[in-house]
Structure formats: structure tokens, C-alpha cells
Design a protein around this motif. Sequence first.
Motif, mmCIF file in Angstrom:
data_model
loop_
_atom_site.group_PDB
_atom_site.id
_atom_site.type_symbol
_atom_site.label_atom_id
_atom_site.label_comp_id
_atom_site.label_asym_id
_atom_site.label_seq_id
_atom_site.Cartn_x
_atom_site.Cartn_y
_atom_site.Cartn_z
ATOM 1 N N LEU A 1 -9.743 -11.766 -5.059
ATOM 2 C CA LEU A 1 -9.171 -10.758 -5.545
ATOM 3 C C LEU A 1 -8.407 -11.051 -6.660
ATOM 4 O O LEU A 1 -8.184 -10.180 -7.590
ATOM 5 C CB LEU A 1 -8.360 -10.208 -4.282
ATOM 6 N N ARG B 1 1.258 1.484 -7.203
ATOM 7 C CA ARG B 1 1.126 0.416 -8.103
ATOM 8 C C ARG B 1 1.644 0.597 -9.516
ATOM 9 O O ARG B 1 2.423 -0.468 -10.141
ATOM 10 C CB ARG B 1 -0.642 0.142 -8.257
ATOM 11 N N ASP C 1 4.932 -1.868 -10.988
ATOM 12 C CA ASP C 1 4.659 -2.341 -12.146
ATOM 13 C C ASP C 1 5.613 -1.992 -13.505
ATOM 14 O O ASP C 1 6.064 -2.612 -14.213
ATOM 15 C CB ASP C 1 3.291 -2.340 -12.727
ATOM 16 N N ASP D 1 0.797 -1.172 -0.022
ATOM 17 C CA ASP D 1 -0.195 0.147 -0.106
ATOM 18 C C ASP D 1 1.075 1.100 -0.010
ATOM 19 O O ASP D 1 0.305 2.188 -0.281
ATOM 20 C CB ASP D 1 -0.998 -0.144 1.062
ATOM 21 N N HIS E 1 -0.005 -7.806 -3.733
ATOM 22 C CA HIS E 1 -0.900 -7.018 -2.770
ATOM 23 C C HIS E 1 -2.196 -7.889 -2.632
ATOM 24 O O HIS E 1 -2.518 -7.851 -1.485
ATOM 25 C CB HIS E 1 -1.238 -5.763 -3.473
ATOM 26 N N ALA E 2 -2.569 -8.832 -3.432
ATOM 27 C CA ALA E 2 -3.713 -9.509 -3.257
ATOM 28 C C ALA E 2 -3.311 -10.533 -1.950
ATOM 29 O O ALA E 2 -4.117 -10.829 -1.056
ATOM 30 C CB ALA E 2 -4.175 -10.394 -4.360
ATOM 31 N N TRP F 1 2.187 -5.915 -8.862
ATOM 32 C CA TRP F 1 1.726 -5.376 -7.828
ATOM 33 C C TRP F 1 0.365 -6.107 -7.242
ATOM 34 O O TRP F 1 0.106 -6.330 -6.184
ATOM 35 C CB TRP F 1 1.467 -4.175 -7.990
ATOM 36 N N ASP F 2 -0.504 -6.228 -8.434
ATOM 37 C CA ASP F 2 -2.123 -6.940 -8.149
ATOM 38 C C ASP F 2 -1.793 -8.193 -7.317
ATOM 39 O O ASP F 2 -2.297 -8.747 -6.422
ATOM 40 C CB ASP F 2 -2.886 -6.967 -9.276
ATOM 41 N N GLU G 1 -10.891 -10.714 -9.325
ATOM 42 C CA GLU G 1 -11.021 -9.311 -9.618
ATOM 43 C C GLU G 1 -10.009 -8.648 -10.346
ATOM 44 O O GLU G 1 -10.509 -7.561 -11.253
ATOM 45 C CB GLU G 1 -11.550 -8.762 -8.086
ATOM 46 N N ARG G 2 -8.871 -8.685 -10.020
ATOM 47 C CA ARG G 2 -7.865 -8.011 -10.613
ATOM 48 C C ARG G 2 -7.151 -8.471 -11.964
ATOM 49 O O ARG G 2 -6.646 -7.697 -12.800
ATOM 50 C CB ARG G 2 -6.820 -7.712 -9.362
ATOM 51 N N MET G 3 -6.906 -9.777 -11.835
ATOM 52 C CA MET G 3 -6.216 -10.421 -12.949
ATOM 53 C C MET G 3 -6.998 -11.656 -13.619
ATOM 54 O O MET G 3 -6.300 -12.483 -13.936
ATOM 55 C CB MET G 3 -4.866 -11.011 -12.300
#
Length: 381
Positions: free
Chosen positions: A252, A15, A19, A11, A42-43, A38-39, A255-257
Amino acid sequence: MIQARTISSLDEVDREHWDALANPADVGDRPYHPFIAWDFLHALEASGSVRPETGWQPFHLLLEEGDTLIGAMPLYVKGHSQGEYVFDYAWADAYERAGGKYYPKLLSAVPFTPVPGPRLLARDDGARLQLASAATQIADKFGVSSLHINFLQPEEASIGDALGLLRRSGQQYHFTNRGYDSFDDFLGELASRKRKNLRKERESTSAQGVEIEWITGAAITDEHLDAFWIFYQDTGSRKWGTPYLTRTFFRLLIERMADRVLLIMARRDGRYIAGALNMIGGDTLYGRYWGCTEHVPFLHFEVCYYQAIDYAIEHGLSRVEAGAQGEHKIARGYEPVETHSVHWIGDENFRTAIARYLDNERAHVEADIDILRDYTPYRKG
């Protein structure tokens, strides 16, 4: 001035800036690597899979020139050696029997993920050298027993050599796509008896009424995730006692990837009975997690190995990396390859002992790989 600092959570870093170093879009010869995005990292933190209470305390290293981020390293304070896949339990035991305190230690890796990839995230070797050097200085300053950089790239391991870090070799099994147009093309490269065995295994699975689905991107639904979570829990509870990853992590991740996730799901009589989660890289398909609720002979090989080869060939990917260990992968077309890690050991006497051990271990790993190559199913010559 160039300065190094550590952060306790992703955090605390932008991001896009992370990346830009992990997966720079303007470096054409550097394929996208999903596990250092990062995704993904961070997840792990946001889901509670990685936190001090699980023995993984984020301690990421940043290298900055003024306000510009020029280097980054995923880094963790470890209270144990679980979920690393470069095994140092014997080192910890020996050090503590000699009166030392092995934990906490520092580890640069992707948690729970034995996948080779970049660890020194920078745009040039100078910054990579400074990152590695800063990590060793931090380890020394805080008085930890050791620093480990696991599953790093060969060129990064060479930077470790330049700093006097101890290099360790391991082995995995990867499939290489030699420009095949189809799975049958791949089979044509195999010796006759091996080719027949693979065909029999695949035919056995389909003859038992199993249907295979490839699901990725927006097509992944809660139904798929719910089924896969059951598979993952079953495997995790049998292998490790407690699964490393939480259900929130998988939510997550999708949702992100979602476009980087490939679910290979097996269905019979209208129900999902097995599945494998893969990550799609720039040139590689990475097999990660597998599980099942029914035993079907050869289904593991079909879902985890043969379907992955099918997908890689159809989508023009260069390799399939099917995870750590498993000599049974050789008969399915996966060949032994060398992996690398580098290690800083604080105590001089212990470092000397580890160096001798690693010299012997590397020789054994190289010999094993040479021997195992003779057992691949490919036609000789």
C-alpha cells in the motif's frame, strides 16, 4: 460551536481534509512530513498492522467548527507499550505494583515510527491548544491511567507545558547538511583521522563487490519489494520477535506514496543482499527500515548512513534522521539532538513521582548531549 469527537478509523475522515491540516500546501515554512499524511496512517490500518488485536486501537481525535475540520490528532488506545520508542515500561511496572491498572492508556504518535513531527494538526496555536486540552479531558473521562504524546515538535511541547503536562526529553542522532555540494565536501569538515576512517569503511564495501542502487517512484518493482520484505522480516524477528508491519503495508505504501519512498538496495553477484527503506520529506530524509541476508563488514553503515547522506546532499535536503538510538552514528557524522514528548498522568500521587523522575532524567539527557557533542567527528572550531 467547536466540538471534539473521536473516530475508530481514518475511513471516517475525508483524506483531503486531514491532509490540509497535516501538510498544508499554502504554509511555505512547514515542510511536508510523510508520516502524518492520511495515506501513511491509513495504510497502517488497512494493512492490519494497526488494529485492536495488535494492541493499537485507532481512536483519532477531531476538532470541528460546524462542518469544518480545524484540528486532528492521531490517537490510539494502547494495550501495551511496544512500538513506541519512548519507553515507559518502568512506569507501568511501578503503577501496577502499587495496585493500579496502567493499561489501557492513550497514545498520540505515529505507530512504530520514532520520528519527530507534528502531532497537534491544526493551522493555529489556538486550535492546537484545544486539541491537547480535549485529549486530556477524554483521558480523564474514560478513566485511563495516562495520555502520552510522543515525538512532537518543540512548539507543541510548549503547548503541553501550558496545560501542565509533564515534559520528557530524549535524544536521537541526525545529520545536518551544511550546504555541502558533495560527500567529499562533508568529509572536508571532519578531523583527519575520522575522515580516513569513513573513507576506509566506504572503500571496504565496494572492494567486496557490492553495488548500491537508489530506487524510488515508479522504478520500485515487486522484485525490490519482495527482496526488501525478506530483509525487514529478518531484522524484525531478531529485534522484536515478530515484525510490526505486514507485507500488505509495504504494498500500500508503494501504491500510494512511491514518490516519497527511497529504497537503497545493495546487490552482489546479481542478487540483492541488503536494503534500507527511507521516506522523503519536504526537507528531510528519514531512514526507517533495514535488513540483510549476508554479512558484509560496514555494509550497514554504507546503506543506512553514508548513502543517505549522499542522497540528501545531491537532492538539497537539510537533514537525515536515521532513527532511534545508536551512538555509533556519531562517528559517521550524525549529531545528538533532543527529542520531546509530553504526558498526562491521571493519578495525582503517581504524577508527582513521575514529575520528579523526569526532572532528573532531563538533566541527564542534557548532560549526555553536551558530552556526546564533543565526540562528533567534525573539526573543532
